[in-house]
Design an enzyme around this catalytic site. Structure first.
Site, PDB file in Angstrom:
ATOM      1  N   GLU A 280     -10.377 -11.577   6.962  1.00 43.18           N
ATOM      2  CA  GLU A 280      -9.673 -12.082   5.700  1.00 43.18           C
ATOM      3  C   GLU A 280     -10.240 -12.698   4.502  1.00 43.18           C
ATOM      4  O   GLU A 280      -9.779 -12.666   3.410  1.00 43.18           O
ATOM      5  CB  GLU A 280      -8.459 -13.154   6.023  1.00 43.18           C
ATOM      6  CG  GLU A 280      -7.569 -12.499   7.277  1.00 43.18           C
ATOM      7  CD  GLU A 280      -6.453 -13.506   7.417  1.00 43.18           C
ATOM      8  OE1 GLU A 280      -4.935 -13.082   7.185  1.00 43.18           O
ATOM      9  OE2 GLU A 280      -6.421 -14.652   8.217  1.00 43.18           O
TER      10      GLU A 280
ATOM     11  N   TYR B  15       0.987  -1.158   0.063  1.00 42.45           N
ATOM     12  CA  TYR B  15      -0.091   0.080  -0.069  1.00 42.45           C
ATOM     13  C   TYR B  15       0.755   1.215   0.036  1.00 42.45           C
ATOM     14  O   TYR B  15       0.615   2.328  -0.741  1.00 42.45           O
ATOM     15  CB  TYR B  15      -0.864  -0.065   1.242  1.00 42.45           C
ATOM     16  CG  TYR B  15      -1.578  -1.330   1.397  1.00 42.45           C
ATOM     17  CD1 TYR B  15      -2.203  -1.822   0.226  1.00 42.45           C
ATOM     18  CD2 TYR B  15      -1.775  -1.927   2.506  1.00 42.45           C
ATOM     19  CE1 TYR B  15      -3.103  -2.960   0.145  1.00 42.45           C
ATOM     20  CE2 TYR B  15      -2.535  -3.235   2.649  1.00 42.45           C
ATOM     21  CZ  TYR B  15      -3.168  -3.766   1.560  1.00 42.45           C
ATOM     22  OH  TYR B  15      -3.855  -4.914   1.605  1.00 42.45           O
TER      23      TYR B  15
ATOM     24  N   GLU C 102      -4.615 -14.119   0.896  1.00 46.07           N
ATOM     25  CA  GLU C 102      -5.504 -14.042   1.869  1.00 46.07           C
ATOM     26  C   GLU C 102      -6.495 -15.363   1.896  1.00 46.07           C
ATOM     27  O   GLU C 102      -6.890 -15.896   3.002  1.00 46.07           O
ATOM     28  CB  GLU C 102      -6.632 -12.996   1.723  1.00 46.07           C
ATOM     29  CG  GLU C 102      -6.104 -11.419   2.186  1.00 46.07           C
ATOM     30  CD  GLU C 102      -5.279 -11.277   3.367  1.00 46.07           C
ATOM     31  OE1 GLU C 102      -5.469 -11.938   4.300  1.00 46.07           O
ATOM     32  OE2 GLU C 102      -4.447 -10.271   3.521  1.00 46.07           O
TER      33      GLU C 102
HETATM   34 ZN    ZN Z   1      -3.154  -9.174   4.174  1.00 46.30          ZN
HETATM   35 ZN    ZN Z   2      -4.292 -12.300   5.849  1.00 47.39          ZN
END
Ligand code: ZN
Ligand code: ZN
Length: 347
Positions: free
Chosen positions: A186, A126, A220
């Site tokens: 997640e 990010y 994830e």
């Molecule tokens: Zn993550």
């Molecule tokens: Zn994660």
């Protein structure tokens, strides 16, 4: 029924290398991958290792050219989603460490450390994307969204309160409940954000950023699977915790989570973009709430919603990044261009 969890000791010379239980068990804490208690741990380790990636692999030059040409709404959604993900990944790193303290099995501790490391990479991505696309002050503003955006705050408090309950009172029950929040974080809370990025990529916009999101999505999925396994092993060892109260908690929590995610999608996606209908995104969120509850071993909270309504998104979710360059990037150079005095070029 509230038994406290004991922490894993640094070394226990009286205990075997192969742990006796997932929690409150005996373990020397020595890790021998060929002699571990849970047969699924080693394949997970290999998978996580094979999936290793870093933001430096992603060439941002095309996105840097495109970002200023996005509509103001697209830019806003883009930045708000990044701001949301930054908070969730930050707390996730810490949560994994806290869970690891109570797993009395060295291989599962190792997997938690790898998971936490991947969350750190997600956070890096990010910063990497933002430092490529916007000014330093804008980047800092985005990293404050979790504090300044009420819808975001409500959503994030929902998860962090569940995590805090476990951190402050580490019982079997609170650990199980915190894993439900984890699976929401997640396996559900990222999903309207993912949908937005894939929608951009589908329209040949911000393809590098979407590739990065795709890597995160892939990680994830594995994290969700890992926590689901831990959840199931705990219930197997402690069947007395598999109660009607827990089932009701799961159902209620997924319903609330889906509502919060839909409120967020309404705000962030709304009816601002052609080609992505809010109605479909809502159905997509309910579909994933059903998938995740089912994965945990509980009934689906939403009647119907058995198939993914965003058919086109499947191609993005299931892409094998290791084998094909789905997004048709010509090359992934280990460079980031146009770093304008933002301090992130020396990361
Ligand atoms: Zn993550
Ligand atoms: Zn994660």
């Amino acid at each position: 029924m509230s038994s406290n969890l004991k922490t894993r000791s640094i070394m226990d010379s009286q205990a075997p290398n192969r742990s006796t239980r997932i929690i409150n068990g005996e373990s020397s804490n020595v890790l021998n991958w060929d002699d571990v208690a849970f047969s699924w741990a080693y394949p997970k380790y290999k998978k996580m290792l094979a999936n290793f990636w870093s933001p430096f692999e992603i060439n941002m030059s095309q996105d840097i050219k495109q970002f200023p040409a996005l509509s103001p709404k697209e830019q806003e959604a883009f930045l708000k989603i990044i701001g949301l993900l930054a908070l969730l990944d930050s707390i996730q790193t810490d949560y994994a460490g806290k869970v690891a303290d109570y797993l009395t099995d060295s291989s599962l501790n190792a997997l938690m450390i790898m998971l936490a490391q991947q969350e750190v990479v997600h956070n890096h991505s990010y910063s990497y994307v933002l430092s490529s696309l916007v000014t330093r002050s804008k980047q800092e503003e985005v990293f404050e969204y979790w504090r300044t955006e009420p819808t975001l705050r409500k959503r994030n408090d929902f998860i962090t309160n569940g995590y805090k309950a476990f951190a402050e009172d580490p019982t079997v029950e609170n650990l199980l409940k915190s894993i439900v929040y984890d699976v929401i974080l997640e396996g559900l809370f990222f999903y309207s954000g993912f949908a937005f990025f894939y929608h951009l990529a589908r329209n040949q916009k911000m393809v590098a950023s979407s590739t990065m999101i795709n890597y995160i999505n892939r990680d994830e999925q594995i994290h969700v699977d890992l926590f689901v396994k831990i959840f199931q092993e705990i219930l197997q060892e402690y069947p007395e915790y598999e109660t009607r109260e827990l089932a009701l908690f799961v159902e209620e929590t997924f319903k609330q989570a889906a509502k919060l995610e839909i409120d967020w999608a309404r705000m962030i996606i709304g009816n601002h973009f052609t080609g992505i209908e809010l109605e479909d995104v809502e159905a997509y969120i309910k579909f994933y709430a059903n998938v995740r509850s089912n994965q945990l071993g509980f009934s689906r909270p939403f009647e119907g919603y058995r198939t993914n309504p965003l058919k086109w998104i499947k191609a993005y979710e299931e892409v094998d990044l290791g084998k094909s360059d789905f997004f048709e990037q010509k090359s992934r150079q280990y460079t980031k261009v146009n770093v304008v005095d933002n301090g992130f070029d020396d990361l």
